[in-house]
Design a protein around this motif. Sequence first.
Motif, PDB file in Angstrom:
ATOM      1  N   TYR A  44       0.472   3.582  -2.998  1.00 50.11           N
ATOM      2  CA  TYR A  44      -0.080   4.954  -2.739  1.00 50.11           C
ATOM      3  C   TYR A  44       0.929   6.013  -3.491  1.00 50.11           C
ATOM      4  O   TYR A  44       0.339   6.994  -4.020  1.00 50.11           O
ATOM      5  N   GLY A  56       0.748  -1.186  -0.087  1.00 51.45           N
ATOM      6  CA  GLY A  56       0.084  -0.108   0.023  1.00 51.45           C
ATOM      7  C   GLY A  56       0.833   1.411   0.015  1.00 51.45           C
ATOM      8  O   GLY A  56       0.359   1.971  -0.860  1.00 51.45           O
ATOM      9  N   TYR A  92      -6.228   3.050   0.256  1.00 53.06           N
ATOM     10  CA  TYR A  92      -6.196   2.967  -1.274  1.00 53.06           C
ATOM     11  C   TYR A  92      -5.949   1.945  -1.983  1.00 53.06           C
ATOM     12  O   TYR A  92      -6.438   1.487  -3.094  1.00 53.06           O
ATOM     13  N   TYR A  93      -4.903   1.096  -1.233  1.00 50.73           N
ATOM     14  CA  TYR A  93      -4.399  -0.331  -1.979  1.00 50.73           C
ATOM     15  C   TYR A  93      -5.654  -1.024  -2.216  1.00 50.73           C
ATOM     16  O   TYR A  93      -5.793  -1.681  -3.130  1.00 50.73           O
ATOM     17  N   ARG A  94      -6.571  -1.287  -0.870  1.00 49.44           N
ATOM     18  CA  ARG A  94      -7.928  -2.086  -1.177  1.00 49.44           C
ATOM     19  C   ARG A  94      -8.889  -1.477  -2.180  1.00 49.44           C
ATOM     20  O   ARG A  94      -9.339  -2.192  -2.758  1.00 49.44           O
ATOM     21  N   LEU A 144      -8.133   0.361  -4.805  1.00 50.02           N
ATOM     22  CA  LEU A 144      -7.749   0.223  -6.327  1.00 50.02           C
ATOM     23  C   LEU A 144      -7.364  -1.175  -6.651  1.00 50.02           C
ATOM     24  O   LEU A 144      -7.207  -1.415  -7.711  1.00 50.02           O
ATOM     25  N   LEU A 145      -6.835  -1.803  -5.745  1.00 50.17           N
ATOM     26  CA  LEU A 145      -6.126  -3.286  -6.295  1.00 50.17           C
ATOM     27  C   LEU A 145      -6.599  -4.445  -5.619  1.00 50.17           C
ATOM     28  O   LEU A 145      -5.680  -5.464  -5.717  1.00 50.17           O
ATOM     29  N   SER A 146      -7.775  -4.398  -5.197  1.00 54.55           N
ATOM     30  CA  SER A 146      -8.175  -5.364  -4.435  1.00 54.55           C
ATOM     31  C   SER A 146      -9.456  -6.095  -5.013  1.00 54.55           C
ATOM     32  O   SER A 146     -10.243  -5.155  -5.495  1.00 54.55           O
ATOM     33  N   LEU A 198       1.324   5.222   5.032  1.00 54.11           N
ATOM     34  CA  LEU A 198       0.757   3.759   5.712  1.00 54.11           C
ATOM     35  C   LEU A 198      -0.406   3.693   5.609  1.00 54.11           C
ATOM     36  O   LEU A 198      -1.184   2.763   5.391  1.00 54.11           O
ATOM     37  N   TYR A 223      -3.168   5.772   4.698  1.00 60.36           N
ATOM     38  CA  TYR A 223      -3.881   6.032   3.601  1.00 60.36           C
ATOM     39  C   TYR A 223      -3.535   4.908   2.477  1.00 60.36           C
ATOM     40  O   TYR A 223      -4.356   4.476   1.713  1.00 60.36           O
ATOM     41  N   GLY A 224      -2.282   4.736   2.636  1.00 54.83           N
ATOM     42  CA  GLY A 224      -2.046   3.538   1.551  1.00 54.83           C
ATOM     43  C   GLY A 224      -2.691   2.211   1.754  1.00 54.83           C
ATOM     44  O   GLY A 224      -3.036   1.663   0.700  1.00 54.83           O
ATOM     45  N   ALA A 225      -2.857   1.890   2.899  1.00 56.59           N
ATOM     46  CA  ALA A 225      -3.525   0.611   3.081  1.00 56.59           C
ATOM     47  C   ALA A 225      -5.038   0.863   2.586  1.00 56.59           C
ATOM     48  O   ALA A 225      -5.666  -0.203   2.023  1.00 56.59           O
TER      49      ALA A 225
END
Lengths: 198, 198, 198, 198
Positions: free
Chosen positions: C169, C165, D168-170, D172-174, D162, D164-166
């Motif tokens: 990000y 992430g 946005y990762y979910r 956009l990419l899950s 970390l 926000y990354g967690a």
Amino acid sequence: MMAPSDSGPGRRRNEHSHRAILGAAITLVADRGFENVTVESIASHAGVGKQTIYRWWRSKGEVVLEAINDGFADVAAFPNTGDIIADLRTQMENVTVKLATSDFGSAYRGLIAAAQSDPELARKHIEQIIEPASVACRKRLIQARDMGQIRSDADVQSIIDLLYGAIYYRLLLSTRPLATEQVAQAIDLVFDGIRGTG
Amino acid sequence: MMAPSDSGPGRRRNEHSHRAILGAAITLVADRGFENVTVESIASHAGVGKQTIYRWWRSKGEVVLEAINDGFADVAAFPNTGDIIADLRTQMENVTVKLATSDFGSAYRGLIAAAQSDPELARKHIEQIIEPASVACRKRLIQARDMGQIRSDADVQSIIDLLYGAIYYRLLLSTRPLATEQVAQAIDLVFDGIRGTG
Amino acid sequence: MMAPSDSGPGRRRNEHSHRAILGAAITLVADRGFENVTVESIASHAGVGKQTIYRWWRSKGEVVLEAINDGFADVAAFPNTGDIIADLRTQMENVTVKLATSDFGSAYRGLIAAAQSDPELARKHIEQIIEPASVACRKRLIQARDMGQIRSDADVQSIIDLLYGAIYYRLLLSTRPLATEQVAQAIDLVFDGIRGTG
Amino acid sequence: MMAPSDSGPGRRRNEHSHRAILGAAITLVADRGFENVTVESIASHAGVGKQTIYRWWRSKGEVVLEAINDGFADVAAFPNTGDIIADLRTQMENVTVKLATSDFGSAYRGLIAAAQSDPELARKHIEQIIEPASVACRKRLIQARDMGQIRSDADVQSIIDLLYGAIYYRLLLSTRPLATEQVAQAIDLVFDGIRGTG
DNA sequence: TACTAAACGAGACGGTACGTCTTGTCTTAAA
DNA sequence: TTTAAGACAAGACGTACCGTCTCGTTTAGTA
């Protein structure tokens, strides 16, 4: 062009804007060709709002019609020397020279084109340009016929259509430039057909 | 209209679409007038994508030119009975009747109008319609002149310009309908001017 | 990419064209950006008919997916030195360096963007790229957890989401360039949270 | 969205149309997905000319950005109860819930996708959405650090990436749906790494 | 050695949307 | 009250790609 309000309250028509619009129209049509001129470009060139144009004219074509009509002023008077052949030749040559002027001729071609799909513009074109020229020509021809200079059985309108037809045909439908010598040859043929015994 | 690729790879031009486009163009121009027809309306009426029109023609005008040219097919052959006066009269009458057909005449007026601001279209109009008619007329007149039916000193191109000029002048610049009798009168005047001794 | 027909008559898939298409796709995407590349431009650059692309791939996105997947080959193997912290740091740095390569990173961003509105492409992206990386990471983390190198109560998938992430990000949502030092700081924070007693 | 002219002549921006456009954009994107919405469909749904959209926005993406930004209004204020862990958890949950709302989340994914190939849109997205959220988070974290609630040596920007990354990762990419419980687990891991002695 | 079948490069096809342009109308503030 | 400025709804423009559909050619297996 509409008639300006002659009286009553409210601001009068701005003559400066009026002339600026006609001037911009002529300049732009000469520069870019009739089709590439827009009401907006005339307005912005004249430093005028679009509404000011739409208030006084129906369309771009009518603006150009008014401007062109002004330009025809110097061929409005039909010569009358007593010799009908010479007078017709003079007048036809004057008209040809006018139309052969590339800016003017091209603007006029644009106007005629616009009139093909705008009956109101066509009507005004006939009324303000074609008819007056036709009437002056007819008057002169009738006078000549009465004097025996042309055949009494020749149809006057047909003569006019032949004379102007030869000019407009070359203006609108020819790749060759419109030239007085060429037009003169056609006119001479008509003379041969209509000459009277006087 | 472009020439179809004679060979090589790739899908061939769809002739059904080709004909549908010309048909839709003529129908629509007759219905709404040239100016009110858009490339989009031709495409949708013909059941065709716009690109298929732009692939084969430069503009609406060229589509209509091709359609109109097809329509002139039946006045393409110049009559030749041996009597030049009668033949010219016949041909001019045929052309007049064709142009007086209101749908066809109005479409043709639109085409001529469009050609005033599109030199390429004007060139093709001259090349495909005006010139062929002119050439056929010239050929017939020269033959007649050789037979002494018309004056040997009359300029042939001037005669053509007078005859066609009278027709086109009425088509494009008159509020009166284009009628054979009126055109005939003008033609007769020309005949009087060019008649030979044969 | 579809499977080739296993047998039967008919011409076999042209491997030269296959490679030319992938090559053209990568080159063009690097040059113009994913969005400005069209199937037509890939075809013409690869010297190939459009149909040949549509025969083997569903869309531009799937062509690029295959090309990008090839490019990830050198970060596919997860290091295993016995020290989980060092290994994670190595792998995350390798991935970051790969994505920070501007051509590759930009192509990959385009692919992820396309996948947002193409569920099938998204599925294949997950299946071919995200999942394998995730699985390799999970396997290594579980081994480390079993060795007591990371806390036994830490959720493995959450660790993976945090690590990747942070990278994605920055790849997708930052104006700042993607740099290993920055990513390393975030990773170190995660290490502090997951470190075991071993 | 451009700033309105502060004064001078000319018609003012039509606020009714402005709102109708944003409304149509949100409705349509929710209905059909970002990629299947066209500027033309927004215009016709809003009862507006296309030009009115292009006059005030550069692209469909910027219309949607403005609409989405309005939608983020209710998660703009960062909670501040004095307990940083609780506040971060609250805020991250609010953001997650917002993005998990399927219409809103899907519109936002489309916007982020569009921003990958439109640097200007990306800049505005960062400036109007990402940066403000980031700044609010940073401010709260620094206050907490000053109070000893989190480790003084933890890099604040890394913490933000970390968290926000967690999310946005979910997003956009899950393939798995975005759920608060899952996100919460990742956040807790970060908490474990950053907790201070206060 | 034919025959059949698939893949190939090329490119026309029906569509859809683009972003721009112009039309004629409407609204505003200044003169 | 008229003006210049300029926003507005409408809708056509010509272009770019989409994904599909012929074409005639090339390449491999059967037969």
